[in-house]
Design an enzyme around this catalytic site. Sequence first.
Site, short mmCIF file in Angstrom:
data_model
loop_
_atom_site.label_atom_id
_atom_site.label_comp_id
_atom_site.label_asym_id
_atom_site.label_seq_id
_atom_site.Cartn_x
_atom_site.Cartn_y
_atom_site.Cartn_z
N HIS A 87 0.97 -0.59 2.72
CA HIS A 87 0.83 0.83 2.41
C HIS A 87 1.28 1.64 3.62
O HIS A 87 2.15 2.48 3.52
CB HIS A 87 -0.61 1.17 2.02
CG HIS A 87 -0.78 2.58 1.53
ND1 HIS A 87 -1.95 3.03 0.95
CD2 HIS A 87 0.05 3.64 1.54
CE1 HIS A 87 -1.82 4.31 0.63
NE2 HIS A 87 -0.62 4.71 0.99
N GLU A 156 5.53 7.76 4.79
CA GLU A 156 4.56 7.21 5.74
C GLU A 156 4.92 7.57 7.18
O GLU A 156 4.04 7.91 7.98
CB GLU A 156 4.46 5.69 5.57
CG GLU A 156 3.78 5.26 4.28
CD GLU A 156 2.34 5.72 4.19
OE1 GLU A 156 1.58 5.49 5.14
OE2 GLU A 156 1.98 6.32 3.16
N HIS A 160 2.40 10.06 9.04
CA HIS A 160 1.56 9.37 10.02
C HIS A 160 2.30 9.00 11.31
O HIS A 160 1.75 9.15 12.40
CB HIS A 160 0.97 8.11 9.39
CG HIS A 160 0.15 8.36 8.17
ND1 HIS A 160 -1.07 9.00 8.21
CD2 HIS A 160 0.38 8.08 6.85
CE1 HIS A 160 -1.57 9.09 6.99
NE2 HIS A 160 -0.71 8.55 6.14
#
Length: 434
Positions: A87, A156, A160
């Site tokens: 993920h 992602e 992040h």
Amino acid sequence: MLLKNLHSLLQLPIFSNGADKGIEPNCPINIPLSCSNKTDIDNSCCFEYPGGIFLQTQFWNYFPSKNDLNETELVKELGPLDSFTIHGLWPDNCHGGYQQFCNRSLQIDDVYYLLHDKKFNNNDTSLQISGEKLLEYLDLYWKSNNGNHESLWIHEFNKHGTCISTIRPECYTEWGANSVDRKRAVYDYFRITYNLFKKLDTFSTLEKNNIVPSVDNSYSLEQIEAALSKEFEGKKVFIGCDRHNSLNEVWYYNHLKGSLLSEMFVPMDSLAIRTNCKKDGIKFFPKGYVPTFRRRPNKGARYRGVVRLSNINNGDQMQGFLIKNGHWMSQGTPANYELIKSPYGNYYLRTNQGFCDIISSSSNELVCKFRNIKDAGQFDFDPTKGGDGYIGYSGNYNWGGDTYPRRRNQSPIFSVDDEQNSKKYKFKLKFIKN
């Protein structure tokens, strides 16, 4: 060769940064673990802050896009049948919550061409893995739930990866790297995420403890948590389930010693308050299985309603709602808001004036004016069965304001990430479905 055994047979290596020349962080050997320092650390390229808790998160996506896919099609869509998939790698803040989309100038809109760049594919022995080879592993192990896997990688990193302080471009310059720009940080983020994922082989751990995919068998929460904890230095691991009470996600929490490039992750207990898995009867469905008693997941959920301020100053007799620009009013008519499920979790918040976001340069003010979805923030929302629920941002549900808007006045509101909430007026934001 059966594709379901591809993961086991490859036994893919872990690609460390130990031999990379010119970018070995020049950091003190006695630097403390992230979130444990008693004094300030001068060099932010050697110590991760505020995001000192790293979550390596893994999916178990079993729902296929359609029935009767063959093994080749299943692996292409859902990853190896005997492996969880990636993920992401998330830097959570030491005191709770997390940052997101931290530096828009570092955001990317491509991974494929970036990892094909000649600087990552020139037979340079200082690189432990070429960009093209890394891309192969991402394509096998980092799967989205909508079929566009690269879009998940981009999301992602932008959400992040741009918040990891120890891989900022200026850190590479400080460490003496030659001709290194922000592309190197992108490469390292994906390489290190993959490395940590490979070390935390969830499927093999569960299999070793007789927890295997099955249509008929079920397991207890205690069984699954104990199996994962045993292989994670005794630390508690978070597991998540879907609405069928089937295992679909695992989160490993870690502290970090030094720079992210050191890859010195130290297991810690999960900080998640609760799981949505039931204590018993947890399913672990094989990939490709479609439960006949339920409909497919609703990936594009939308909710329309109004946003009211709840529990202002712990119950004071004040009231309020949000208008279309994100401001607070106490009299008049609330604006219509729309919560739109984003492709990879969280929600977009929108009014007829535009998408909403939290503006860090304005003390985390809520602003609703953005026409392009790329400028939209991602908000937390956990609806009840009726569709109502509280709105948060970056794992935080505390909001505040400096001025009470009397009569027809309006006041800005702010996301407050500290427990004390220094704002004069403190409240929650409750979404009430129309």
